[in-house]
Motif scaffolding. Structure first.
Motif, PDB file in Angstrom:
ATOM      1  N   GLN A  31     -15.359 -36.163 -46.912  1.00 58.50           N
ATOM      2  CA  GLN A  31     -16.610 -35.073 -46.962  1.00 58.50           C
ATOM      3  C   GLN A  31     -17.418 -36.405 -46.284  1.00 58.50           C
ATOM      4  O   GLN A  31     -18.778 -35.475 -45.757  1.00 58.50           O
ATOM      5  N   ALA A  32     -17.488 -37.488 -46.468  1.00 61.36           N
ATOM      6  CA  ALA A  32     -18.815 -38.072 -45.677  1.00 61.36           C
ATOM      7  C   ALA A  32     -19.076 -38.047 -44.621  1.00 61.36           C
ATOM      8  O   ALA A  32     -19.829 -37.550 -43.465  1.00 61.36           O
ATOM      9  N   SER A  33     -17.281 -37.809 -43.584  1.00 62.10           N
ATOM     10  CA  SER A  33     -17.218 -37.253 -42.244  1.00 62.10           C
ATOM     11  C   SER A  33     -18.235 -36.296 -41.894  1.00 62.10           C
ATOM     12  O   SER A  33     -18.867 -35.702 -40.875  1.00 62.10           O
ATOM     13  N   LEU A  34     -18.212 -34.724 -42.594  1.00 63.23           N
ATOM     14  CA  LEU A  34     -18.631 -33.695 -42.688  1.00 63.23           C
ATOM     15  C   LEU A  34     -19.552 -33.883 -42.493  1.00 63.23           C
ATOM     16  O   LEU A  34     -20.095 -32.815 -41.340  1.00 63.23           O
ATOM     17  N   LEU A  35     -19.921 -34.693 -43.341  1.00 63.48           N
ATOM     18  CA  LEU A  35     -21.976 -34.644 -43.906  1.00 63.48           C
ATOM     19  C   LEU A  35     -22.289 -35.901 -42.890  1.00 63.48           C
ATOM     20  O   LEU A  35     -23.404 -35.205 -42.029  1.00 63.48           O
ATOM     21  N   GLY A  36     -21.733 -36.501 -42.049  1.00 62.77           N
ATOM     22  CA  GLY A  36     -22.086 -37.018 -40.887  1.00 62.77           C
ATOM     23  C   GLY A  36     -22.262 -36.772 -39.246  1.00 62.77           C
ATOM     24  O   GLY A  36     -22.945 -36.267 -38.241  1.00 62.77           O
ATOM     25  N   TYR A  37     -21.130 -35.299 -39.390  1.00 59.50           N
ATOM     26  CA  TYR A  37     -21.197 -34.954 -38.375  1.00 59.50           C
ATOM     27  C   TYR A  37     -22.410 -33.172 -38.192  1.00 59.50           C
ATOM     28  O   TYR A  37     -22.673 -33.093 -37.871  1.00 59.50           O
ATOM     29  N   THR A  38     -22.388 -33.058 -39.960  1.00 62.65           N
ATOM     30  CA  THR A  38     -23.363 -32.217 -40.045  1.00 62.65           C
ATOM     31  C   THR A  38     -24.876 -32.324 -39.451  1.00 62.65           C
ATOM     32  O   THR A  38     -25.670 -31.705 -39.437  1.00 62.65           O
ATOM     33  N   ARG A  39     -24.878 -33.926 -39.944  1.00 65.47           N
ATOM     34  CA  ARG A  39     -26.637 -34.463 -39.519  1.00 65.47           C
ATOM     35  C   ARG A  39     -26.528 -34.136 -37.792  1.00 65.47           C
ATOM     36  O   ARG A  39     -27.550 -34.304 -37.071  1.00 65.47           O
ATOM     37  N   TRP A  40     -25.335 -34.942 -37.532  1.00 64.51           N
ATOM     38  CA  TRP A  40     -25.549 -35.094 -35.916  1.00 64.51           C
ATOM     39  C   TRP A  40     -25.738 -33.842 -35.136  1.00 64.51           C
ATOM     40  O   TRP A  40     -26.039 -33.783 -34.776  1.00 64.51           O
ATOM     41  N   LEU A  41     -24.685 -32.364 -35.915  1.00 68.12           N
ATOM     42  CA  LEU A  41     -25.540 -31.311 -34.621  1.00 68.12           C
ATOM     43  C   LEU A  41     -26.859 -31.160 -35.677  1.00 68.12           C
ATOM     44  O   LEU A  41     -27.802 -30.636 -34.675  1.00 68.12           O
ATOM     45  N   SER A  42     -27.489 -31.060 -36.428  1.00 67.22           N
ATOM     46  CA  SER A  42     -28.302 -31.218 -36.197  1.00 67.22           C
ATOM     47  C   SER A  42     -29.589 -31.871 -35.875  1.00 67.22           C
ATOM     48  O   SER A  42     -30.424 -31.227 -35.726  1.00 67.22           O
ATOM     49  N   ALA A  43     -29.746 -33.372 -35.298  1.00 60.39           N
ATOM     50  CA  ALA A  43     -30.190 -33.274 -34.811  1.00 60.39           C
ATOM     51  C   ALA A  43     -29.839 -33.354 -33.325  1.00 60.39           C
ATOM     52  O   ALA A  43     -30.704 -33.324 -32.376  1.00 60.39           O
ATOM     53  N   MET A  44     -28.501 -32.260 -32.652  1.00 59.55           N
ATOM     54  CA  MET A  44     -28.396 -32.233 -31.518  1.00 59.55           C
ATOM     55  C   MET A  44     -29.436 -30.560 -31.543  1.00 59.55           C
ATOM     56  O   MET A  44     -29.233 -30.350 -30.014  1.00 59.55           O
ATOM     57  N   GLY A  45     -30.000 -30.273 -32.964  1.00 61.41           N
ATOM     58  CA  GLY A  45     -30.731 -28.412 -32.485  1.00 61.41           C
ATOM     59  C   GLY A  45     -30.131 -27.691 -32.787  1.00 61.41           C
ATOM     60  O   GLY A  45     -30.704 -26.237 -32.448  1.00 61.41           O
ATOM     61  N   PHE A  46     -28.755 -27.772 -33.949  1.00 57.43           N
ATOM     62  CA  PHE A  46     -28.293 -26.223 -34.068  1.00 57.43           C
ATOM     63  C   PHE A  46     -28.507 -26.036 -35.244  1.00 57.43           C
ATOM     64  O   PHE A  46     -28.589 -27.221 -36.191  1.00 57.43           O
ATOM     65  N   GLU A  47     -28.422 -25.037 -35.576  1.00 56.92           N
ATOM     66  CA  GLU A  47     -28.497 -24.433 -37.193  1.00 56.92           C
ATOM     67  C   GLU A  47     -27.452 -24.855 -37.888  1.00 56.92           C
ATOM     68  O   GLU A  47     -26.573 -23.356 -37.339  1.00 56.92           O
ATOM     69  N   VAL A  48     -27.247 -25.348 -38.468  1.00 58.56           N
ATOM     70  CA  VAL A  48     -26.103 -25.015 -39.470  1.00 58.56           C
ATOM     71  C   VAL A  48     -25.716 -24.644 -40.620  1.00 58.56           C
ATOM     72  O   VAL A  48     -26.560 -24.511 -41.051  1.00 58.56           O
TER      73      VAL A  48
END
Length: 685
Positions: free
Chosen positions: A454-471
């Motif tokens: 869960q921590a890995s997925l959360l960190g990945y989704t935050r990286w996606l957000s920082a890249m400008g993706f809509e999650v």
């Protein structure tokens, strides 16, 4: 020579007759609709059957390629000898001319010498590595027969290059054959003798082909044509497993009960008897070359599990049943169709210990699909309530709670609540990656309830957000169904798939991303059988996609620099993403050590539902021992199941345990350079 001519064509007719009988046995199998994608299937035949791509992955595989191509090259030689049986002084040069005839002779003789060297290499390997390469009397007999064919051709060329029988140019191009020809006292008699030996050896080989393992020379072509594994010319996945029609099965079962049929006549889900095997399974039994590559790479063999000969023994048993079904009498064929597949097809212990890693399928040079056969057998066991008792709770939990542990559904998307929604909308000038802005996250069961995943997925989704993706995420995500299918619960798998597909269809998105290789493979391949074509990527695959296009850059990793890399089977053997992962780790300054080529490394032991079914974990212990032997600073992987399987196994070793097990996604997300500062993200639910 006329006698030899008659013997050869008699052998040819006998060969055709036996092959036709075997094709009839194959046609009596159940159809599983392997049609379409003709261009892709033709490429598979040329690449795998003709060029033998699987064999040349190891250097000694070239010996087999040379021997196979020699038979193709010597077709012209055999035709010339047959014509000589009727017309004594016939020469192929009458048709193609002297120049082209000399070229053909040169190529044939060159292949003859190459084949003799290849036979020496194959024989040496059989002697030096008897455990890796099965050495049977049949194998030695065939090698000797091929050697006789090659030597007889060399003798024939020597007779044709005797003084006064060939051009000077050809004699100078083949000095050894010319030297041998100079010592022949009667060249015409020698030509007749060597032609007779050559044709008699070929006739013997023709008679033997349908009876032995060398039938794969013929059957490998259709077997590769009807394979289900791979992608079509447009990049869409070709389903790896057929989709049983459960409604049709239920109707057929009720109809059989209404007619008062006995137990043997009732339809079953999966395979119990020979009559329930598919045409592809029977074709595979005749295609098997009995090379033992499938058994050699099986992690059950390496983990010390008794599999009684492994996948290869399963193929030889199935072929013996098929041969019994090719009898002359109708009642003999009917009795063979009712023959039970237990225990010879797959021993009970091996059936439920299989991790469905795909190593056997990936290693097979003729395209045998072992995994599908094991799943079909498990499907029957589950339908008959014969599965191990520990699996029943797993099935019940998935049915009620949507996960194998029975955790509450309401807690499944708790990770999504931690994504912060920025106040600023993404800039319209921000990059676009082929229109893929809305990313639908399919977390999977491990990321939903396991804290590390869960921590890995959360960190990945935050990286996606920082890249400008809509999650985005699904409102009611459930298990992808992969453990259910691999454990034989087809009804549970289809229920999970239909629920997820309905949710995916109701959620607007551009691409689906998951951190779990099992979910990625299932949604991309298994769900294709429902008539969908999902745009699906693993989390690391999306990073590689951005990196190769210059959208993503990596900064150096500040932690351990030498890591033991364990690649999940569903990314390496199934979808071949190994190079992308290794290249990205190299880009951040990490040296990844592996125990061998990714296509042949062992599984962690958690696949095929074993994460929930097997408490002893012998394969995980074996794999941990292999990774510890690399003496790396850390262990890194990409799968939450692999991480949970290898973690306890590694800690069991007191000597130099790894300080931690990292996820490649975590490392790459830390090292990935973010988008420009004016970008932001929109998270929606």
């Amino acid at each position: 020579m006329v006698v030899i001519f008659c013997i050869f064509w008699l052998a040819f007719g006998l060969c055709v007759w036996q092959v036709v009988r075997q094709l009839r046995v194959i046609r009596r199998g159940m159809s599983d609709s392997r049609h379409g994608q003709a261009r892709w299937r033709l490429r598979q035949c040329l690449k795998m059957a003709l060029c033998q791509r699987r064999l040349i992955e190891r250097w000694w595989g070239w010996a087999h390629v040379v021997i196979f191509l020699a038979f193709v090259v010597f077709l012209t030689s055999g035709l010339e000898m047959l014509a000589t049986c009727l017309v004594a002084d016939f020469r192929l040069s009458w048709i193609v001319g002297e120049t082209w005839y000399a070229v053909i002779c040169l190529v044939q003789t060159g292949f003859a010498w190459l084949t003799i060297m290849a036979i020496g290499l194959v024989a040496t390997r059989r002697i030096l590595t008897p455990k890796a390469v099965p050495s049977t009397p049949e194998a030695w007999f065939i090698l000797a027969l091929i050697l006789i064919i090659m030597l007889s051709h060399i003798g024939l060329m020597a007779a044709q290059l005797a003084p006064g029988h060939a051009s000077e140019w050809l004699a100078s191009a083949l000095p050894l054959s010319a030297w041998l020809g100079a010592h022949l006292t009667d060249a015409p008699a020698a030509r007749t003798l060597f032609s007779s030996i050559h044709l008699f050896a070929m006739a013997t080989f023709l008679v033997w082909i349908p009876r032995g393992k060398h039938l794969h020379i013929l059957m490998a072509w259709p077997n590769w044509w009807w394979t289900h594994r791979g992608f079509d010319e447009d990049g869409h996945p070709i389903q790896t497993e057929s989709l049983p029609d459960l409604e049709a099965f239920a109707c057929a079962y009720e109809a059989a009960l209404a007619e008062g049929g006995d137990e043997a006549s009732l339809p079953v889900l999966g395979i119990e008897r020979l009559g329930q095997t598919t045409q592809k399974m029977r074709l595979e039994a005749y295609s098997c070359s009995q090379c033992q590559r499938c058994t050699n790479v099986c992690p059950m063999t390496a983990g010390g599990i008794d599999i009684s000969g492994g996948p290869m023994a399963s193929m030889t048993f199935l072929r013996s049943l098929c041969e019994a079904g090719a009898g002359f009498r109708a009642h003999t064929r009917a009795r063979a169709e009712q023959a039970s597949l237990e225990p010879g097809l797959i021993p009970q212990e091996a059936l439920w210990a299989c991790v469905q890693c795909g190593a056997c399928d990936r290693a097979c040079p003729v395209g045998v699909e072992h995994m599908a056969r094991i799943v079909a057998r498990r499907r029957f066991e589950v339908a008959a309530q014969l599965q191990p008792p520990g699996l029943s709770p797993v099935f019940a939990h998935v049915e009620r709670s949507g996960n194998p542990w029975g955790y509450p559904r309401k807690d499944r998307l708790s990770w999504y609540d931690d994504i912060k929604t920025p106040a600023q909308e993404p800039s319209s000038e921000h990059f676009s990656m082929s229109g893929m802005r809305r990313v639908l996250i399919f977390g999977g069961c491990m990321a939903a309830y396991d804290k590390a995943a869960q921590a890995s997925l959360l960190g990945y989704t935050r990286w996606l957000s920082a890249m400008g993706f809509e999650v985005l995420c699904l409102k009611r995500e459930t298990c992808c169904g992969e453990p259910m299918r691999k454990l034989g619960n087809e009804m549970g798998f289809q229920a999970c798939a239909e629920e997820n597909l309905a949710q995916i269809a109701a959620t607007p998105h551009d691409i689906i991303i998951t951190p779990c290789p099992h979910c990625a493979h299932t949604l991309q391949h298994a769900y294709a059988a429902f008539g969908t074509s999902l745009k699906m990527m693993h989390a690391a695959e999306l990073m590689a996609h951005l990196w190769h296009r210059g959208i993503l850059r990596f900064s150096p990793w500040q932690g351990e620099r030498v890591m033991a890399l364990h690649l999940p089977c569903y990314l390496s053997k199934m979808n071949d993403l190994s190079h992308e992962v290794v290249d990205m780790l190299k880009a951040v300054g990490i040296k990844s050590l592996q125990t061998g080529p990714s296509s042949r490394t062992h599984c962690c032991g958690g696949g095929g539902g074993q994460f929930f079914a097997d408490a002893s974990k012998p394969i995980a212990t074996m794999r941990a021992r292999e990774l510890l032997a690399l003496r790396a600073e850390c262990l890194i992987t990409l799968c939450p199941f692999c991480r949970e399987m290898l973690g306890p196994a590694v800690q069991n070793y007191v000597s130099s345990p790894f300080p931690a097990i990292l996820n490649v996604i975590d490392v790459l997300a830390v090292c990935a350079d973010s988008a420009p500062a004016n970008t932001s993200c929109k998270a929606s639910r």
